[in-house]
Enzyme design. Structure first.
Site, short mmCIF file in Angstrom:
data_model
loop_
_atom_site.label_atom_id
_atom_site.label_comp_id
_atom_site.label_asym_id
_atom_site.label_seq_id
_atom_site.Cartn_x
_atom_site.Cartn_y
_atom_site.Cartn_z
N HIS A 1 0.80 -1.23 0.00
CA HIS A 1 0.00 0.00 0.00
C HIS A 1 0.84 1.29 0.00
CE1 HIS A 1 -3.42 -2.59 1.10
NE2 HIS A 1 -2.69 -3.09 2.07
O1 RIB Z 1 -5.04 -0.39 4.80
C1 RIB Z 1 -3.66 -0.33 4.57
C2 RIB Z 1 -3.03 0.74 5.40
O2 RIB Z 1 -3.22 0.45 6.78
C3 RIB Z 1 -1.50 0.82 5.21
O3 RIB Z 1 -1.08 2.13 5.43
C4 RIB Z 1 -0.99 -0.07 6.30
O4 RIB Z 1 0.33 0.27 6.71
C5 RIB Z 1 -1.96 0.23 7.40
O5 RIB Z 1 -1.53 1.44 8.03
#
Ligand code: RIB
Ligand code: CA
Length: 312
Positions: free
Chosen positions: A242
């Site tokens: 992500h």
């Molecule tokens: O949903 C994914 C996000 O939530 C990313 O930033 C992961 O590190 C968590 O913080």
């Protein structure tokens, strides 16, 4: 080369760690500081992990400030089931020797935005938006000084990853997220719709191991640990990486695709709490407050990551 000045607000988190490494290995970016927030794991651990990431990158000069330990309104929820008890399970990184900066992250954000020329600082958010919302509430004068916010969070066609409709960063602090989206500052959102197209895959992780470097091995161990949760959940080869999409946007915006739309955050219903309601088809007359990114050249994304992290 013109450099982009950024503050990284983060809740490391293996994917946060890779984003931080990407930023610190990219000469196009000047990291003014890193601010930690409670999210994946409680604040003491996200703060410790931010320090560990700076030292892993060989950058003990980067100022790290601890921020909010809890969301604005709701109780904190964390994600040890994804990231492990430490939040950075996988490699065994040494205790950092660099010191945490005195002062609160929110004050650092305010002071930095008041010091730097207006319109020159980008806020890169990789976790819940609590620190950002607190800074805007404490010092509204800084809002017009922000160049843009690039935020990992939300989801529309992809749904949620923590509830059927809510993505973790937004769900942890939906009130902060709504405040940031209503701030009038240009927001580029990297939602699950694009991050779920950035899968770590075994072949991609092997490239880090093939670097034969301490950092490459640490990243491979991070990603092998991180991806196991999503692989079992989605039955995929690899897990969505992500947070590095936020930094990659600054470096290679041309590998992404999206459109300017309205996005609002549910803060009333428990059933849909934290949902990002994305008006992709423009069926309302609500203001287009977000550049919502849906598409990515994922090969180019991972090529960028290995190229930059391979320099360590
Ligand atoms: O949903 C994914 C996000 O939530 C990313 O930033 C992961 O590190 C968590 O913080
Ligand atoms: Ca994160």
């Amino acid at each position: 080369m013109t450099t982009t000045k950024i503050i990284i607000d983060t809740d490391p988190g293996q994917d946060d760690a890779v984003a931080i490494l990407l930023a610190l290995t990219s000469p196009e970016i000047e990291v003014l500081g890193i601010t930690s927030v409670a999210g994946n794991v409680p604040l003491p651990l996200t703060t410790l992990n931010a320090l560990k990431c700076c030292e892993l990158a060989g950058r003990p000069d980067i100022p790290v400030y601890a921020g909010a330990a809890a969301p604005l309104v709701r109780p904190l929820i964390t994600a040890e089931e994804v990231h492990g008890r430490t939040g950075l399970d996988g490699p065994d990184l040494p205790e950092p020797s660099m010191k945490l900066q005195d002062g609160h992250a929110v004050d650092f954000i305010i002071e930095t935005l008041r010091r730097e020329d207006p319109g020159t600082v980008t806020l890169c958010t990789l976790g819940p938006l609590t620190n950002i919302a607190l800074a805007f509430s404490k010092a509204p004068d800084i809002k017009p000084r922000v160049k843009q916010i690039v935020a990992m969070g939300g989801g529309a066609f992809e749904g949620g990853n923590t509830t059927p409709v809510a993505e973790f960063n937004i769900l942890v602090d939906p009130h902060a997220a709504q405040a940031v989206l209503q701030s009038g500052i240009p927001v580029v959102m990297m939602p699950l719709d694009v991050t779920h197209k950035c899968l770590t895959k075994r072949s991609r992780i092997q490239k880090y191991r093939d670097l034969n470097t301490r950092v490459g091995e640490a990243v491979a161990l991070m990603l092998e640990y991180f991806e196991r949760f999503d692989e079992s959940k989605y039955g995929s080869d690899g897990g969505p990486l992500h947070d590095p999409t936020v930094i990659a946007w600054l470096l290679r915006p041309e590998i992404f695709g999206g459109r300017d739309i309205n996005v609002e955050v549910e803060t009333g219903s428990e059933l849909t709490m934290g949902q990002t309601v994305a008006d992709w088809w423009g069926v309302t007359d609500r203001p287009k407050n977000v550049h919502f990114v849906r598409d990515v050249d994922d090969d180019a994304f991972f090529d960028l990551l290995i190229e930059r992290i391979g320099t360590l």
